[in-house]
Each structure stands twice: as C-alpha cells, then as structure tokens.
Design an enzyme around this catalytic site. Structure first.
Site, PDB file in Angstrom:
ATOM      1  N   HIS A  60       1.060  -1.213  -0.078  1.00  0.00           N
ATOM      2  CA  HIS A  60       0.243   0.071  -0.278  1.00  0.00           C
ATOM      3  C   HIS A  60       1.349   1.311   0.317  1.00  0.00           C
ATOM      4  O   HIS A  60       2.420   1.187   0.777  1.00  0.00           O
ATOM      5  CB  HIS A  60      -0.747   0.291   1.196  1.00  0.00           C
ATOM      6  CG  HIS A  60      -1.677   1.606   1.104  1.00  0.00           C
ATOM      7  ND1 HIS A  60      -2.323   2.026   0.636  1.00  0.00           N
ATOM      8  CD2 HIS A  60      -0.987   2.474   2.456  1.00  0.00           C
ATOM      9  CE1 HIS A  60      -3.028   3.147   0.999  1.00  0.00           C
ATOM     10  NE2 HIS A  60      -1.975   3.307   1.958  1.00  0.00           N
TER      11      HIS A  60
ATOM     12  N   CYS B 244      -4.873   1.843  -5.221  1.00  0.00           N
ATOM     13  CA  CYS B 244      -3.709   3.095  -4.306  1.00  0.00           C
ATOM     14  C   CYS B 244      -2.622   3.292  -4.830  1.00  0.00           C
ATOM     15  O   CYS B 244      -1.667   4.415  -4.787  1.00  0.00           O
ATOM     16  CB  CYS B 244      -3.785   2.267  -3.121  1.00  0.00           C
ATOM     17  SG  CYS B 244      -2.480   1.035  -2.616  1.00  0.00           S
TER      18      CYS B 244
END
Length: 236
Positions: free
Chosen positions: A42, A116
């Site tokens: 992430h 993301c």
C-alpha cells in the site's frame, strides 16, 4: 567568426517542496517477496506534511483520505521514497486532491486496474513529472495473487476523507454581509418607488371620488329646485 542562431533551452528550476512516496506492507509475505520484487504494498503520497492515499469502501463517495505521514492505520510502514519536488503550494495541492476525489470513488477500487498505487502514481506524475518506482505496483501489472489479497479499506474512525472544504462561520457571516450590502440600495430604491406609486394611485382615487361626489350633489340640488318651481301651463 561563427554564430549559432539556434534556440538555447534553459534548465527549469526544480520545485521547492519535496514529494515522498510512503510504502507500507499489506501482508507478512512481503518479508520474503520484497527481496524478489514481488511484494504486495500500500502507498500514500506525502506533501506539505500531509499523506494522501486511496482506499476501498462500498459507497459511491470518494475513497481518497488523508492521514499523518508514515502512520496509515492498518498497515506496516516499510520505507519512504523521495520521488521529486513540486512548485505547488499546500492550497493548490488541496484543490487538486478535491478534484481527484470526484474521480477516485471507494466503490470503484480495483486491485489490478485502479488501486492505491495507481492513485499515487498519477499524483506523483502531476506534482513532480516523475512516476513511482515500478516494483511498488508490480503485482497489479502481473495480476498475480491479487485475488488472494483484500483491498485496503477505509476506517472512517481513524482517517479523514478528502472533501471540499466548507466555509467557516466567520466567512459565512462576511459573505452574508457582502450580499446584504449589495442588495440593500436596490431594495430601498424599489421600496421607495413602490411607495410613491401607491401614494400617486391613492391621490388619483381620492380625486376621482371627490369628482363623483360633487357631481352627485349638484344633480340632487337640481332635482330639488325642479320640485319647488311651479309648473306653468300656456293656454292658447
């Protein structure tokens, strides 16, 4: 003496504000896969002391949120990478994020095509003209293990979603006063003009009423005189 008439390109000055990519581990598998370039990560973009990222939820509202740098809840921070620098001030960056917030909706999150890392890459290219390192989003391009990894979901109690800023109470009062000052003279002019029109109409009604009453009284006087005067008959 030789002269060269070609145009000379001037070097553009680099931006003043650093832009970082903060990378987090999504799974303990990264302890092994990271060295092979196959980790599941992430990421968030840090600029002007704020970290912006993109997460999933089931609603058609924005999935972009902001957190304290290097402390995104639910993930394990790994490293911070300086991508480049930008000339955009904090206000311009915020306006840009609010614009992206309309495009990156939580229910449109996709691990392979819109995750993301895709968001961070778009932001970094916009701010610094440089992409994020390829290894950060490598698994999404390969499509490997993506079905086995859950997307990062927003925790509303720990993060703040990016939405358009509302006016403060002071700004609302100031705006209301400006609107009142602008509309005040127009209202007073219109009210005075309407008052004068009403007075003029009342004067006309009173005058016409007076004319009718005077004509009526004259008619009644004539009828009374006709009754009092004797009738004269002429004989031949």
């Amino acid at each position: 003496m030789l002269c060269w008439s070609g145009s000379v390109r001037r070097k553009q000055k680099p931006g003043h504000f650093p832009v970082y990519l903060n990378v987090y581990d999504l799974t303990p598998m990264n302890a092994y896969g990271y060295w092979l370039g196959l980790g599941v990560f992430h990421s968030g973009v840090e600029v002007h002391g704020v970290e912006y990222a993109f997460g999933a939820h089931e609603y058609p509202s924005t999935g972009i949120f902001e957190v304290e740098p290097k402390k995104c809840p639910g993930f394990t921070f790994r490293k911070s990478i300086l991508v480049g620098k930008t000339d955009k001030c904090a206000r311009d960056v915020r306006v840009y994020m609010e614009k992206l917030a309309e495009e990156y909706r939580g229910n449109k999150y996709n691990l392979i095509s819109r995750n993301c890392n895709h968001f961070c890459n778009e932001v970094c290219v916009k701010l610094t003209q440089k992409p994020i390192p390829r290894w950060v989003n490598r698994l999404a391009r390969l499509g490997v293990l993506c079905n086995c990894v859950l997307p990062p979901r927003l925790n509303e109690s720990k993060v703040r979603r990016v939405v358009k800023e509302e006016l403060s109470e002071g700004e609302k009062k100031k705006k209301k006063m400006m609107n009142t000052s602008r509309s005040g003279p127009l209202l007073s002019t219109s009210s005075s003009s309407s008052t004068s029109d009403n007075n003029h109409r009342s004067h006309i009604r009173a005058k016409s009423t007076g004319n009718h009453s005077s004509s009526g009284s004259k008619k009644s006087q004539r009828q009374a005189q006709d009754k009092k005067s004797p009738s004269v008959s002429v004989k031949t």
